[in-house]
Design a protein around this motif. Structure first.
Motif, short mmCIF file in Angstrom:
data_model
loop_
_atom_site.label_atom_id
_atom_site.label_comp_id
_atom_site.label_asym_id
_atom_site.label_seq_id
_atom_site.Cartn_x
_atom_site.Cartn_y
_atom_site.Cartn_z
N VAL A 154 35.23 -108.03 88.50
CA VAL A 154 33.91 -107.68 87.97
C VAL A 154 32.83 -108.57 88.59
O VAL A 154 31.76 -108.09 88.99
CB VAL A 154 33.87 -107.80 86.43
N ALA A 155 33.12 -109.87 88.69
CA ALA A 155 32.15 -110.82 89.24
C ALA A 155 31.81 -110.49 90.69
O ALA A 155 30.63 -110.51 91.08
CB ALA A 155 32.69 -112.24 89.13
N LEU A 156 32.82 -110.16 91.49
CA LEU A 156 32.58 -109.85 92.90
C LEU A 156 31.90 -108.49 93.06
O LEU A 156 31.06 -108.31 93.95
CB LEU A 156 33.89 -109.89 93.68
N GLN A 157 32.25 -107.56 92.19
CA GLN A 157 31.56 -106.27 92.22
C GLN A 157 30.08 -106.46 91.89
O GLN A 157 29.21 -105.87 92.53
CB GLN A 157 32.20 -105.31 91.22
N ASN A 158 29.80 -107.31 90.91
CA ASN A 158 28.42 -107.55 90.49
C ASN A 158 27.59 -108.21 91.58
O ASN A 158 26.44 -107.81 91.82
CB ASN A 158 28.39 -108.42 89.23
N ILE A 159 28.14 -109.23 92.25
CA ILE A 159 27.37 -109.92 93.29
C ILE A 159 27.11 -108.98 94.47
O ILE A 159 26.05 -109.03 95.10
CB ILE A 159 28.06 -111.22 93.76
N THR A 160 28.06 -108.10 94.75
CA THR A 160 27.87 -107.12 95.83
C THR A 160 26.76 -106.14 95.48
O THR A 160 25.91 -105.82 96.32
CB THR A 160 29.18 -106.36 96.10
N GLU A 161 26.76 -105.66 94.24
CA GLU A 161 25.71 -104.73 93.81
C GLU A 161 24.35 -105.43 93.74
O GLU A 161 23.32 -104.83 94.06
CB GLU A 161 26.09 -104.12 92.46
N ASN A 162 24.35 -106.69 93.33
CA ASN A 162 23.10 -107.46 93.31
C ASN A 162 22.53 -107.62 94.72
O ASN A 162 21.33 -107.48 94.94
CB ASN A 162 23.34 -108.84 92.70
N ALA A 163 23.42 -107.94 95.67
CA ALA A 163 22.98 -108.13 97.05
C ALA A 163 22.44 -106.83 97.64
O ALA A 163 21.41 -106.82 98.33
CB ALA A 163 24.14 -108.65 97.90
N ALA A 164 23.13 -105.72 97.33
CA ALA A 164 22.67 -104.42 97.83
C ALA A 164 21.31 -104.05 97.24
O ALA A 164 20.43 -103.54 97.94
CB ALA A 164 23.70 -103.35 97.49
N ALA A 165 21.13 -104.33 95.95
CA ALA A 165 19.84 -104.04 95.29
C ALA A 165 18.72 -104.89 95.91
O ALA A 165 17.61 -104.39 96.17
CB ALA A 165 19.95 -104.31 93.80
N TYR A 166 19.03 -106.16 96.15
CA TYR A 166 18.03 -107.05 96.77
C TYR A 166 17.64 -106.55 98.16
O TYR A 166 16.46 -106.54 98.53
CB TYR A 166 18.58 -108.46 96.84
N ALA A 167 18.65 -106.14 98.94
CA ALA A 167 18.39 -105.67 100.30
C ALA A 167 17.52 -104.42 100.30
O ALA A 167 16.74 -104.19 101.23
CB ALA A 167 19.72 -105.39 101.01
N GLN A 168 17.63 -103.62 99.25
CA GLN A 168 16.86 -102.38 99.14
C GLN A 168 15.54 -102.56 98.40
O GLN A 168 14.81 -101.60 98.18
CB GLN A 168 17.71 -101.31 98.45
N GLY A 169 15.26 -103.80 97.99
CA GLY A 169 14.02 -104.06 97.27
C GLY A 169 14.02 -103.57 95.84
O GLY A 169 12.96 -103.38 95.24
N LYS A 170 15.21 -103.37 95.26
CA LYS A 170 15.32 -102.89 93.88
C LYS A 170 15.55 -104.06 92.93
O LYS A 170 15.93 -105.15 93.35
CB LYS A 170 16.49 -101.90 93.77
N PRO A 171 15.35 -103.86 91.61
CA PRO A 171 15.65 -104.93 90.64
C PRO A 171 17.12 -105.30 90.68
O PRO A 171 17.99 -104.43 90.81
CB PRO A 171 15.28 -104.29 89.29
N ILE A 172 17.41 -106.59 90.57
CA ILE A 172 18.80 -107.07 90.61
C ILE A 172 19.44 -106.80 89.26
O ILE A 172 18.94 -107.28 88.23
CB ILE A 172 18.85 -108.56 90.97
N PRO A 173 20.55 -106.05 89.19
CA PRO A 173 21.04 -105.54 87.91
C PRO A 173 21.86 -106.50 87.05
O PRO A 173 21.81 -106.42 85.83
CB PRO A 173 21.91 -104.35 88.32
N HIS A 174 22.62 -107.43 87.66
CA HIS A 174 23.63 -108.16 86.88
C HIS A 174 23.33 -109.65 86.77
O HIS A 174 22.93 -110.29 87.75
CB HIS A 174 25.02 -107.98 87.51
N VAL A 175 23.56 -110.19 85.58
CA VAL A 175 23.48 -111.64 85.36
C VAL A 175 24.80 -112.30 85.73
O VAL A 175 24.85 -113.29 86.44
CB VAL A 175 23.14 -111.96 83.88
N PHE A 176 25.90 -111.71 85.27
CA PHE A 176 27.22 -112.33 85.46
C PHE A 176 27.74 -112.12 86.87
O PHE A 176 27.92 -110.98 87.33
CB PHE A 176 28.23 -111.77 84.46
#
Length: 428
Positions: free
Chosen positions: A253-275
């Motif tokens: 879950v943690a690695l999935q979250n950081i990957t989704e956070n990085a993708a959101a940041y790269a696309q200029g979207k809000p970063i979704p996950h705290v954990f």
């Protein structure tokens, strides 16, 4: 104290047997080892974002112009690292599980990759659809790897493989042995894909994501994270490596979250996950499990010679997030005095820390900072914000305050022992 001892006895009787089984469970160990091995992949992808982000800091420079001209090419490194996390998960879990069974690891890795692509991807007019090859396919990667390796192992144990005559080179013989497991696995996973799509109209990774949703939801809210921290600390208090034992549960879950956070940041979207893993290690387990940096500082200024020496010995490792010297040297393990600050303290601190990130006061992590980096630097690197460092300083102060009254009780007893030992040596 009697009630506390009964509580400890109850946990030893009920909890430790479960933990021992988890530590010996071959599939969980394969998952844990694979998630740890994937951390460098997330670091490569994360620092690709750093390289692109620095161009915004140093505008109108040669570096900024270079990044602007080649941003698509640079982001290829991100797309083929963090962008293929599901694929790498299938590969690594296949490898680790096959290795634990002493099987043909290269063949099982090939098997796992092919089966993963059968379940997770589609061929379109423009090529292979990569929608579920990233972090969204990580749980599918775990599922595919375990099933494909177990099928291969069962076929090998039943001797349902092609055996070459003696004298044939070992590599050739092993490759022929792989043919029937590859065929059987292909039929099984292709059937699963067809059946699931016919019944639901969805691909397998979509179904697995919905099944795993409760786990993701549990670790994406403050109370789930508080429970995780409590269990990690409780296991450590018993002398069991808490984060390593629970790694198979929270690391995917943690690695999935950081990957989704990085993708959101790269696309200029809000970063979704705290954990994320870096959030857990840099704040909730800062300087090591139990946030023992506060205890270490108290030891450095202690009147007790033993505690002062232990503080000096433990200082450098703690800066890099290694606190075994203080955990076992104090000792914290089975120490009833330190149960509250070590186990309950970090659990309660989790609530305000999580809320600070959730509210946006401190930016959420979009970079997987390297392990065993000084924790103040790690905190900054996870989001390129000095707010993280300020928060870590506040946690350090809070840790000192939490440990202070309990440490003073221990120090008083230790000073008495040191006086007794000195008097005893004087009598001699």
């Amino acid at each position: 104290m009697n009630r506390f001892n009964k509580f400890v006895e109850f946990l030893e009787k009920k909890l430790l047997p479960i933990v021992e089984k988890m530590e010996g469970q071959v599939h969980l160990q394969a998952i844990k080892n694979s998630m740890l091995a994937l951390l460098p992949v997330t670091i490569i992808g994360s620092f690709t974002l750093v390289a692109v982000n620095l161009a915004q800091v140093f505008q109108n420079t040669f570096y900024a112009n270079f990044v602007s001209s080649y941003e698509l090419e640079i982001m290829t490194l991100f797309n083929f690292s963090m962008g293929l996390m599901g694929l790498f998960t299938a590969l690594f879990v296949s490898y680790n599980l096959s290795r634990s069974y002493d099987m043909y690891t290269i063949g099982d890795c090939l098997n796992g990759l092919v089966m993963y692509l059968i379940l997770n991807s589609s061929v379109t007019e423009s090529g292979i659809d990569m929608t579920y090859l990233d972090s969204k396919g990580m749980f599918t990667g775990i599922f595919v790897a375990i099933i494909s390796v177990e099928i291969s192992r069962e076929l090998k144990e039943k001797n349902f493989i092609i055996k070459m005559p003696e004298g044939v080179p070992d590599m050739v013989s092993k490759n022929f042995e792989l043919i029937i497991p590859l065929i059987v696995n292909s039929l099984v996973f292709l059937s699963i894909r067809i059946l699931i799509f016919k019944l639901t109209g969805s691909l397998v990774p979509e179904i697995i994501l919905s099944i795993m949703k409760p786990l993701s939801i549990g670790l994406n809210n403050v109370f789930g994270v508080m429970l995780l921290v409590f269990l990690i600390q409780l296991l450590w208090w018993f002398g069991i490596h808490g984060d390593a034992t629970l790694g198979p549960i929270f690391l995917p879950v943690a690695l999935q979250n950081i990957t989704e956070n990085a993708a959101a940041y790269a696309q200029g979207k809000p970063i979704p996950h705290v954990f994320t893993e870096t959030f857990l290690s840099n704040f909730l387990l800062m300087s090591g499990s139990g946030i023992t940096v506060g205890l270490l500082i108290l030891m450095l200024f202690s009147k007790s010679k033993r505690y002062k020496e232990l503080g000096k010995i433990s200082l450098l490792p703690a800066v890099f997030g290694i606190n075994e010297p203080i955990t076992f040297g104090t000792p914290i393990v089975y120490n009833p005095i330190l149960f509250i600050p070590y186990v309950i303290g970090p659990t309660l601190i989790t609530l305000p820390i999580y809320k600070i990130f959730e509210s946006g006061i401190v930016e959420r992590a979009f970079i997987q900072s390297p392990g065993y980096t000084p924790f103040f630097l790690q905190g900054y690197l996870m989001n390129l914000s000095f707010k993280s460092t300020i928060l870590q300083i506040l946690i350090l102060i809070l840790s000192v305050l939490i440990y202070y009254p309990f440490f003073k009780v221990m120090e008083k007893d230790e000073l008495k022992n040191e006086v007794d030992i000195k008097d005893s040596d004087g009598d001699k």
